[in-house]
Design a protein around this motif. Structure first.
Motif, mmCIF file in Angstrom:
data_model
loop_
_atom_site.group_PDB
_atom_site.id
_atom_site.type_symbol
_atom_site.label_atom_id
_atom_site.label_comp_id
_atom_site.label_asym_id
_atom_site.label_seq_id
_atom_site.Cartn_x
_atom_site.Cartn_y
_atom_site.Cartn_z
ATOM 1 N N GLY A 28 0.808 -1.211 0.000
ATOM 2 C CA GLY A 28 0.000 0.000 0.000
ATOM 3 C C GLY A 28 0.842 1.263 0.000
ATOM 4 N N TYR A 29 2.018 1.173 -0.585
ATOM 5 C CA TYR A 29 2.943 2.320 -0.594
ATOM 6 C C TYR A 29 2.360 3.496 -1.379
ATOM 7 N N VAL A 30 2.452 4.698 -0.814
ATOM 8 C CA VAL A 30 2.102 5.901 -1.575
ATOM 9 C C VAL A 30 3.250 6.912 -1.617
ATOM 10 N N ALA A 31 4.047 7.005 -0.563
ATOM 11 C CA ALA A 31 5.154 7.959 -0.545
ATOM 12 C C ALA A 31 6.112 7.581 0.585
ATOM 13 N N ASP A 32 7.365 8.018 0.436
ATOM 14 C CA ASP A 32 8.386 7.679 1.437
ATOM 15 C C ASP A 32 8.028 8.190 2.836
ATOM 16 N N ASP A 33 7.299 9.312 2.905
ATOM 17 C CA ASP A 33 7.020 9.907 4.214
ATOM 18 C C ASP A 33 5.611 9.603 4.720
ATOM 19 N N VAL A 34 4.952 8.634 4.115
ATOM 20 C CA VAL A 34 3.629 8.215 4.586
ATOM 21 C C VAL A 34 3.722 6.765 5.063
ATOM 22 N N PRO A 35 3.648 6.544 6.383
ATOM 23 C CA PRO A 35 3.752 5.170 6.872
ATOM 24 C C PRO A 35 2.577 4.318 6.430
ATOM 25 N N GLU A 36 2.874 3.037 6.293
ATOM 26 C CA GLU A 36 1.819 2.094 5.893
ATOM 27 C C GLU A 36 1.374 1.281 7.107
ATOM 28 N N LEU A 37 0.087 1.058 7.181
ATOM 29 C CA LEU A 37 -0.519 0.315 8.291
ATOM 30 C C LEU A 37 -0.645 -1.168 7.970
ATOM 31 N N ALA A 38 -0.322 -1.993 8.955
ATOM 32 C CA ALA A 38 -0.691 -3.414 8.914
ATOM 33 C C ALA A 38 -1.414 -3.703 10.228
ATOM 34 N N ILE A 39 -2.426 -4.571 10.173
ATOM 35 C CA ILE A 39 -3.224 -4.843 11.371
ATOM 36 C C ILE A 39 -3.797 -6.248 11.297
ATOM 37 N N ALA A 40 -3.824 -6.921 12.432
ATOM 38 C CA ALA A 40 -4.459 -8.241 12.502
ATOM 39 C C ALA A 40 -4.754 -8.584 13.955
ATOM 40 N N ARG A 47 2.765 13.683 14.092
ATOM 41 C CA ARG A 47 2.669 14.608 12.958
ATOM 42 C C ARG A 47 2.994 13.941 11.628
ATOM 43 N N ALA A 48 2.512 12.726 11.457
ATOM 44 C CA ALA A 48 2.648 12.060 10.164
ATOM 45 C C ALA A 48 1.754 12.788 9.148
ATOM 46 N N ARG A 49 2.108 12.673 7.888
ATOM 47 C CA ARG A 49 1.311 13.317 6.837
ATOM 48 C C ARG A 49 0.032 12.520 6.580
ATOM 49 N N GLY A 50 0.156 11.238 6.726
ATOM 50 C CA GLY A 50 -0.987 10.379 6.477
ATOM 51 C C GLY A 50 -0.642 8.946 6.836
ATOM 52 N N ILE A 51 -1.583 8.063 6.606
ATOM 53 C CA ILE A 51 -1.371 6.621 6.769
ATOM 54 C C ILE A 51 -1.956 5.959 5.527
ATOM 55 N N SER A 52 -1.185 5.057 4.930
ATOM 56 C CA SER A 52 -1.724 4.317 3.795
ATOM 57 C C SER A 52 -1.880 2.850 4.175
ATOM 58 N N LEU A 53 -2.564 2.107 3.346
ATOM 59 C CA LEU A 53 -2.720 0.666 3.570
ATOM 60 C C LEU A 53 -3.168 0.017 2.277
ATOM 61 N N SER A 54 -3.011 -1.289 2.245
ATOM 62 C CA SER A 54 -3.529 -2.091 1.145
ATOM 63 C C SER A 54 -4.495 -3.104 1.720
ATOM 64 N N VAL A 55 -5.663 -3.217 1.093
ATOM 65 C CA VAL A 55 -6.667 -4.175 1.569
ATOM 66 C C VAL A 55 -7.306 -4.836 0.357
ATOM 67 N N ASN A 56 -7.567 -6.128 0.460
ATOM 68 C CA ASN A 56 -8.251 -6.811 -0.621
ATOM 69 C C ASN A 56 -9.666 -6.256 -0.745
ATOM 70 N N ARG A 57 -10.128 -6.087 -1.968
ATOM 71 C CA ARG A 57 -11.449 -5.457 -2.136
ATOM 72 C C ARG A 57 -12.582 -6.311 -1.557
ATOM 73 N N ASP A 58 -12.314 -7.606 -1.303
ATOM 74 C CA ASP A 58 -13.339 -8.472 -0.705
ATOM 75 C C ASP A 58 -13.290 -8.485 0.826
#
Ligand SMILES: CC(C)(COP(=O)(O)OP(=O)(O)OC[C@H]1O[C@@H](n2cnc3c(N)ncnc32)[C@H](O)[C@@H]1OP(=O)(O)O)[C@@H](O)C(=O)NCCC(=O)NCCS
Length: 162
Positions: free
Chosen positions: A84-96, A122-133
């Motif tokens: 779920g990468y969008v930019a070097d300064d936007v951390p990506e979330l994983a959760i389970a 003060r992060a710019r945002g949070i990104s993630l990748s999720v299956n559409r289902d």
């Protein structure tokens, strides 16, 4: 009752990564081994050398103080991106959360807390990748994540926390 802890345990993160990769827990498919999941570099990079600058992990502990779930943030680069990468300064979330503890609001507790932490940092945002289902996409949308990409059968979602 569940409580949150910031105590980092990379071995437990590996188990949670395993649950996130095998999110479709319908018993239809035989699960691969943990080693097989971690042998895929794109998976392993979510936890490898845990403790890098920008790494944040929150754990949900049950009443016996055993970890049952985790949400974690990590910065990636374009050269070695997360799904779920969008930019070097936007951390990506994983959760389970362990299957037997799902549906008890542990994930909601973890998600709200990790967002609050990113805001505080003060992060710019949070990104993630999720299956559409994956039904958890509705939880992400409730917290304000928006779809910014649709690669293959996945959705890339982004939350602006500025
Ligand atoms: C996604 C996950 C972390 C949510 O944690 P949880 O503790 O079950 O979540 P909550 O009880 O707070 O419920 C939040 C949402 O999770 C989903 N959910 C709830 N129970 C679930 C279950 N038994 N199985 C799968 N998803 C469930 C629902 O979409 C729920 O949304 P709702 O509030 O509209 O009902 C957890 O279900 C999980 O580990 N799933 C497998 C791994 C995964 O999909 N990770 C995310 C990859 S992007």
């Amino acid at each position: 009752m569940f409580r949150l802890s910031a105590h980092a345990d990379p071995a437990f993160l590996a188990e949670m990564l395993y649950e996130a990769v095998n999110w479709r827990d319908d018993g239809a498919d035989e699960r691969p081994s943990l080693d097989a999941v971690l042998s895929v570099p794109e998976n392993a990079r979510y936890i490898a050398e845990w403790g890098r600058p920008g790494d944040v992990a929150l754990y949900a502990l049950d009443r016996r103080d055993e970890p049952v779930g985790a949400a974690w943030l990590r910065l990636f680069t374009a050269e070695a991106p997360g799904y779920g990468y969008v930019a070097d300064d936007v951390p990506e979330l994983a959760i389970a959360v362990y299957p037997e503890f799902r549906g008890k609001r542990v994930g909601t507790l973890l998600l709200g807390s990790v967002i609050a932490r990113a805001e505080r940092d003060r992060a710019r945002g949070i990104s993630l990748s999720v299956n559409r289902d994956n039904p958890v996409k509705h939880l992400y949308a409730r917290y304000g994540f928006e779809v910014v990409g649709e690669p293959g059968d996945a959705l890339t979602m982004l939350l602006d926390v500025t």
